[in-house]
Design a protein around this motif. Structure first.
Motif, PDB file in Angstrom:
ATOM      1  N   VAL A 295       2.641   1.496  11.634  1.00  0.00           N
ATOM      2  CA  VAL A 295       1.599   1.114  10.679  1.00  0.00           C
ATOM      3  C   VAL A 295       0.193   1.346  11.207  1.00  0.00           C
ATOM      4  N   SER A 296       0.063   1.778  12.467  1.00  0.00           N
ATOM      5  CA  SER A 296      -1.275   2.093  12.973  1.00  0.00           C
ATOM      6  C   SER A 296      -1.788   3.403  12.355  1.00  0.00           C
ATOM      7  N   LYS A 297      -0.866   4.183  11.763  1.00  0.00           N
ATOM      8  CA  LYS A 297      -1.267   5.430  11.093  1.00  0.00           C
ATOM      9  C   LYS A 297      -1.825   5.111   9.711  1.00  0.00           C
ATOM     10  N   THR A 298      -2.572   6.053   9.167  1.00  0.00           N
ATOM     11  CA  THR A 298      -3.143   5.840   7.828  1.00  0.00           C
ATOM     12  C   THR A 298      -2.023   5.857   6.779  1.00  0.00           C
ATOM     13  N   PRO A 299      -2.212   5.159   5.679  1.00  0.00           N
ATOM     14  CA  PRO A 299      -1.202   5.187   4.610  1.00  0.00           C
ATOM     15  C   PRO A 299      -0.906   6.601   4.120  1.00  0.00           C
ATOM     16  N   GLU A 300      -1.925   7.460   4.078  1.00  0.00           N
ATOM     17  CA  GLU A 300      -1.733   8.832   3.625  1.00  0.00           C
ATOM     18  C   GLU A 300      -0.829   9.617   4.580  1.00  0.00           C
ATOM     19  N   THR A 301      -1.008   9.370   5.897  1.00  0.00           N
ATOM     20  CA  THR A 301      -0.156  10.034   6.887  1.00  0.00           C
ATOM     21  C   THR A 301       1.287   9.551   6.751  1.00  0.00           C
TER      22      THR A 301
ATOM     23  N   THR B  83       0.825  -1.209   0.000  1.00  0.00           N
ATOM     24  CA  THR B  83       0.000   0.000   0.000  1.00  0.00           C
ATOM     25  C   THR B  83       0.858   1.257   0.000  1.00  0.00           C
ATOM     26  N   LEU B  84       1.817   1.315   0.940  1.00  0.00           N
ATOM     27  CA  LEU B  84       2.679   2.496   1.025  1.00  0.00           C
ATOM     28  C   LEU B  84       3.569   2.599  -0.207  1.00  0.00           C
ATOM     29  N   GLY B  85       4.114   1.472  -0.646  1.00  0.00           N
ATOM     30  CA  GLY B  85       4.985   1.483  -1.821  1.00  0.00           C
ATOM     31  C   GLY B  85       4.261   1.982  -3.061  1.00  0.00           C
ATOM     32  N   SER B  86       3.025   1.568  -3.231  1.00  0.00           N
ATOM     33  CA  SER B  86       2.241   2.007  -4.391  1.00  0.00           C
ATOM     34  C   SER B  86       1.955   3.496  -4.340  1.00  0.00           C
ATOM     35  N   LEU B  87       1.645   4.018  -3.134  1.00  0.00           N
ATOM     36  CA  LEU B  87       1.398   5.450  -2.985  1.00  0.00           C
ATOM     37  C   LEU B  87       2.650   6.262  -3.293  1.00  0.00           C
ATOM     38  N   LEU B  88       3.796   5.761  -2.821  1.00  0.00           N
ATOM     39  CA  LEU B  88       5.055   6.446  -3.090  1.00  0.00           C
ATOM     40  C   LEU B  88       5.386   6.443  -4.587  1.00  0.00           C
ATOM     41  N   ALA B  89       5.150   5.300  -5.207  1.00  0.00           N
ATOM     42  CA  ALA B  89       5.440   5.177  -6.640  1.00  0.00           C
ATOM     43  C   ALA B  89       4.615   6.179  -7.439  1.00  0.00           C
ATOM     44  N   LYS B  90       3.342   6.328  -7.061  1.00  0.00           N
ATOM     45  CA  LYS B  90       2.473   7.280  -7.755  1.00  0.00           C
ATOM     46  C   LYS B  90       2.921   8.707  -7.507  1.00  0.00           C
ATOM     47  N   LYS B  91       3.311   8.998  -6.263  1.00  0.00           N
ATOM     48  CA  LYS B  91       3.725  10.356  -5.897  1.00  0.00           C
ATOM     49  C   LYS B  91       5.027  10.741  -6.581  1.00  0.00           C
ATOM     50  N   LEU B  92       6.000   9.799  -6.584  1.00  0.00           N
ATOM     51  CA  LEU B  92       7.330  10.092  -7.123  1.00  0.00           C
ATOM     52  C   LEU B  92       7.464   9.730  -8.597  1.00  0.00           C
ATOM     53  N   ARG B  93       6.390   9.197  -9.203  1.00  0.00           N
ATOM     54  CA  ARG B  93       6.393   8.807 -10.615  1.00  0.00           C
ATOM     55  C   ARG B  93       7.474   7.766 -10.890  1.00  0.00           C
ATOM     56  N   LEU B  94       7.648   6.861  -9.938  1.00  0.00           N
ATOM     57  CA  LEU B  94       8.617   5.778 -10.092  1.00  0.00           C
ATOM     58  C   LEU B  94       7.880   4.454 -10.212  1.00  0.00           C
ATOM     59  N   PRO B  95       8.470   3.461 -10.881  1.00  0.00           N
ATOM     60  CA  PRO B  95       7.812   2.157 -10.975  1.00  0.00           C
ATOM     61  C   PRO B  95       7.790   1.441  -9.628  1.00  0.00           C
TER      62      PRO B  95
ATOM     63  N   GLU C  77      18.191   1.037 -11.100  1.00  0.00           N
ATOM     64  CA  GLU C  77      19.070   2.165 -10.818  1.00  0.00           C
ATOM     65  C   GLU C  77      19.545   2.822 -12.106  1.00  0.00           C
ATOM     66  N   ASN C  78      19.817   2.010 -13.117  1.00  0.00           N
ATOM     67  CA  ASN C  78      20.319   2.534 -14.386  1.00  0.00           C
ATOM     68  C   ASN C  78      19.240   3.232 -15.208  1.00  0.00           C
ATOM     69  N   SER C  79      17.985   3.030 -14.837  1.00  0.00           N
ATOM     70  CA  SER C  79      16.910   3.660 -15.617  1.00  0.00           C
ATOM     71  C   SER C  79      16.044   4.586 -14.764  1.00  0.00           C
ATOM     72  N   GLY C  80      16.616   5.099 -13.682  1.00  0.00           N
ATOM     73  CA  GLY C  80      15.907   6.129 -12.929  1.00  0.00           C
ATOM     74  C   GLY C  80      15.453   5.742 -11.540  1.00  0.00           C
ATOM     75  N   GLY C  81      15.421   4.435 -11.227  1.00  0.00           N
ATOM     76  CA  GLY C  81      15.059   4.018  -9.876  1.00  0.00           C
ATOM     77  C   GLY C  81      13.748   3.265  -9.798  1.00  0.00           C
ATOM     78  N   GLY C  82      13.300   3.023  -8.567  1.00  0.00           N
ATOM     79  CA  GLY C  82      12.064   2.286  -8.360  1.00  0.00           C
ATOM     80  C   GLY C  82      11.759   2.133  -6.881  1.00  0.00           C
ATOM     81  N   ILE C  83      10.549   1.687  -6.598  1.00  0.00           N
ATOM     82  CA  ILE C  83      10.090   1.424  -5.225  1.00  0.00           C
ATOM     83  C   ILE C  83       9.897  -0.076  -5.080  1.00  0.00           C
ATOM     84  N   LEU C  84      10.507  -0.670  -4.067  1.00  0.00           N
ATOM     85  CA  LEU C  84      10.401  -2.115  -3.840  1.00  0.00           C
ATOM     86  C   LEU C  84       9.771  -2.384  -2.479  1.00  0.00           C
ATOM     87  N   ALA C  85       8.713  -3.188  -2.480  1.00  0.00           N
ATOM     88  CA  ALA C  85       8.129  -3.680  -1.237  1.00  0.00           C
ATOM     89  C   ALA C  85       8.692  -5.067  -0.974  1.00  0.00           C
TER      90      ALA C  85
END
Length: 632
Positions: free
Chosen positions: A142-148, A15-27, A69-77
């Motif tokens: 993790v008791s906080k909301t994903p948005e927080t 959940t958090l990884g997907s939100l970060l990926a969308k925010k940072l425009r990373l895969p 890394e060679n193509s800009g980065g990414g988010i890994l869960a």
């Protein structure tokens, strides 16, 4: 930027990884997707994995991270429960670690609420026992909301201070669009624009501030700070006017750069200037990539066609980034490819623009004949041309012409309100001078340049039109038959336009030993660029075995079928006082090219008569030269 979100199952890594990926425009990547089938089967059965099970999985992840890394980065869960697991993943120098923690009760509740996941709730105890608390990274509750949690992560200095992978100098329309394209595709991007008091102030910083939805975009109004923000080797894209400005900018940059840094000229520079710059910078161990970029503002923003030349080693470094932002062809492959050495990338962009000039002109001639000769309204012309697009003539320029013809401003069509003075930026003229330098026939495309020059003399044209009482004549012939012949004339003219342009590329490539790949050039021009069309898609295959369109079986059949309709339309148009420069030149070029016995023997006789320039004889196989005493 590589971010790894760790934690036991149920902690919300995905959940958090997907939100970060969308925010940072990373895969985003989920480590669970990298498990081999045997591991998945064991976990589905509630059997904990051993370190022996995890090792191939972790090594696969590590190899993948190097590619990211060679193509800009990414988010890994990834659970990454033990320190030795995390050490296996530490294959790139800069990783931002995010560790999710929560109570056993909360985690167990979340796992029970998940449906269809192969990780059984019973494995949670095993994971919690295996977990080794890291002493680094950011620890999140993790008791906080994903948005927080997302807001907390976005405050990290490591994210806000990360080095940019790409720098763009020049915040004109194209520079801004390419910068947003880079940032949107997950590439940390720095932008800079010169400071001119009272005229250009804080252009780059303001641009970044007004586009805060792209957190990977940073604006700089100071050149040194801009250079300092870039990861090494620095990759700097110049989107500034061609000419002396490029040399001045390079001169400013040189003292700040280091061996191996890369300057990319994405403007419409003259290819001979680009060759000079490439060689001069190579001597200083700096890379210079002359790169044609086509597609206009929309293409730059959504996916252009790009034509980089210069140094293959440097291209390989920037290729992953370019492939991310480029248009994609019908098979999904990026419309970018290494063109060749020296200024070849700018050379083929110059030819692209020359073909573009001719394509625009032949459309203008065609619409003119329909409007005045056939007395058709703009909506009628638009409808006819739209149907042509479904009959094998689809192209970007035809499509936009169809739209232009229907746009109204009040009661008037906007086209009728536009002054008939066509402007140009120089690439068409460069093509003509290059063709003359390399002794390559170029008449159809040069006539497109001439037509624009004539159009610019509006006052003179109006005066002469009055003197000669010039009027367009209407055609008396059957409209249905004429429209078919006109479509055929348009079709053949386009084929010849492309043949002329590609013939120039072929001749220059041979003389400069560039070894240009015309099939690949056609492919990267099938999308993103201005001259993209169904014809270009066909040319990708035709050029795999031929260096000339006129020598292919498919085009030969077309030429034989359509050449007399082209000649008919030209004759009809000229009889009724229509200027048809590109159509006429195309027919002259074609008939001159396919004629075995031309009129040039008389020219040679004349040259020998008045200047003793000599001539060759048909019956002499040696190709020797002769002179005649013509007066005796």
């Amino acid at each position: 930027m590589i971010i790894i979100v760790t934690g036991v199952s149920g902690s919300g890594k995905t959940t958090l990884g997907s939100l970060l990926a969308k925010k940072l425009r990373l895969p985003f990547f989920d480590a669970d997707d990298f498990h081999p089938p045997a591991n998945i089967q064991k976990m589905s059965m509630g059997i904990p994995l051993t370190d022996q099970d995890r090792l191939p999985w972790l090594e696969h992840l590590a190899d993948s991270m190097l590619q990211w890394e060679n193509s800009g980065g990414g988010i890994l869960a990834c659970s990454a429960l033990r320190e030795n697991y995390r050490e296996t993943l530490q294959v790139v120098p800069k990783i931002i670690w995010l560790h999710l923690k929560g109570s056993k009760e909360l985690l167990h509740e979340r796992m029970n609420n998940r449906e269809g996941h192969y990780m059984k709730p019973g494995l949670l105890d095993s994971q919690l026992e295996t977990w080794e608390e890291p002493e680094y990274g950011m620890h999140l509750d993790v008791s906080k909301t994903p948005e927080t949690l997302l807001e907390e992560v976005m405050q990290l200095d490591e994210i806000n201070a990360c080095e940019s992978h790409f720098g763009v100098i020049g915040m004109g329309v194209m520079g801004k669009s390419l910068a947003l394209n880079l940032a949107e595709n997950g590439i940390p991007t720095a932008v800079y624009n010169r400071h001119v008091p009272g005229k250009e102030e804080k252009i780059a910083s303001t641009f970044a501030t007004t586009n805060q939805e792209f957190p990977l975009l940073k604006g700089f109004d100071n050149l040194e700070a801009f250079i300092g923000s870039l990861a090494k080797p620095r990759k700097i894209l110049l989107m500034i006017p061609a000419g002396a400005v490029i040399d001045q900018q390079i001169q400013q940059l040189e003292p700040m750069l280091e061996k191996g840094d890369i300057i990319i000229d994405g403007g419409n520079s003259f290819f001979e200037d680009s060759t000079r710059r490439f060689r001069a910078l190579s001597e200083k161990e700096l890379h210079y990539i002359p790169m044609g970029v086509s597609g206009g503002e929309e293409g730059a923003r959504k996916g252009p066609s790009m034509m980089p030349g210069g140094n293959k080693e440097a291209y390989d470094i920037i290729a992953p980034y370019l492939k991310k932002i480029a248009a994609k062809d019908a098979s999904g492959k990026a419309c970018v490819s290494f063109i060749g050495p020296d200024g070849s990338g700018h050379f083929i962009k110059m030819v692209h623009n020359s073909i573009e000039y001719a394509e625009m002109q032949v459309l203008a001639e065609t619409v003119h004949l329909m409007k005045y000769g056939l007395k058709l309204s703009y909506p009628e012309i638009s409808k006819i041309m739209k149907s042509w697009g479904t009959e094998g003539l689809k192209s970007y320029l035809l499509d936009i012409t169809v739209e232009i013809l229907t746009v109204k401003e009040g009661k008037n069509f906007l086209l009728d309100l536009i002054l008939d003075k066509a402007e140009q930026k120089g690439t068409g003229g460069w093509s003509l001078t290059t063709a003359l330098k390399y002794h390559v026939p170029y008449s159809p495309l040069s006539e497109a340049v001439t037509a624009r020059l004539l159009s610019s003399q509006k006052e003179d044209r109006e005066e002469l039109a009055g003197l000669y009482s010039h009027r367009f004549g209407a055609f008396a012939e059957d409209k249905v038959i004429l429209l078919e012949k006109l479509k055929n004339a348009y079709t053949l003219t386009r084929i010849i336009n492309h043949e002329v342009g590609f013939n120039l590329m072929h001749q220059v490539s041979e003389q400069e030993n560039w070894n240009l790949d015309f099939s690949e050039i056609s492919r990267i021009w099938t999308n993103g660029c201005i001259i993209r069309s169904s014809l270009m898609e066909n040319m990708t295959g035709l050029f795999k075995e031929n260096s000339s369109l006129l020598k292919t079986k498919a085009i030969k059949t077309k030429v034989k079928e359509l050449r007399f309709d082209l000649a008919y339309i030209i004759g009809l148009g000229l009889q009724h006082a229509y200027a048809l420069p590109v159509m006429s030149a195309a027919a002259n070029y074609l008939f001159g090219r396919i004629t075995s016995d031309s009129s040039a023997n008389l020219i040679q006789a004349q040259r020998d008569f008045f200047g003793a320039h000599t001539f060759q004889r048909k019956e002499d196989p040696t190709g020797g030269y002769y002179h005649s005493d013509w007066k005796n």
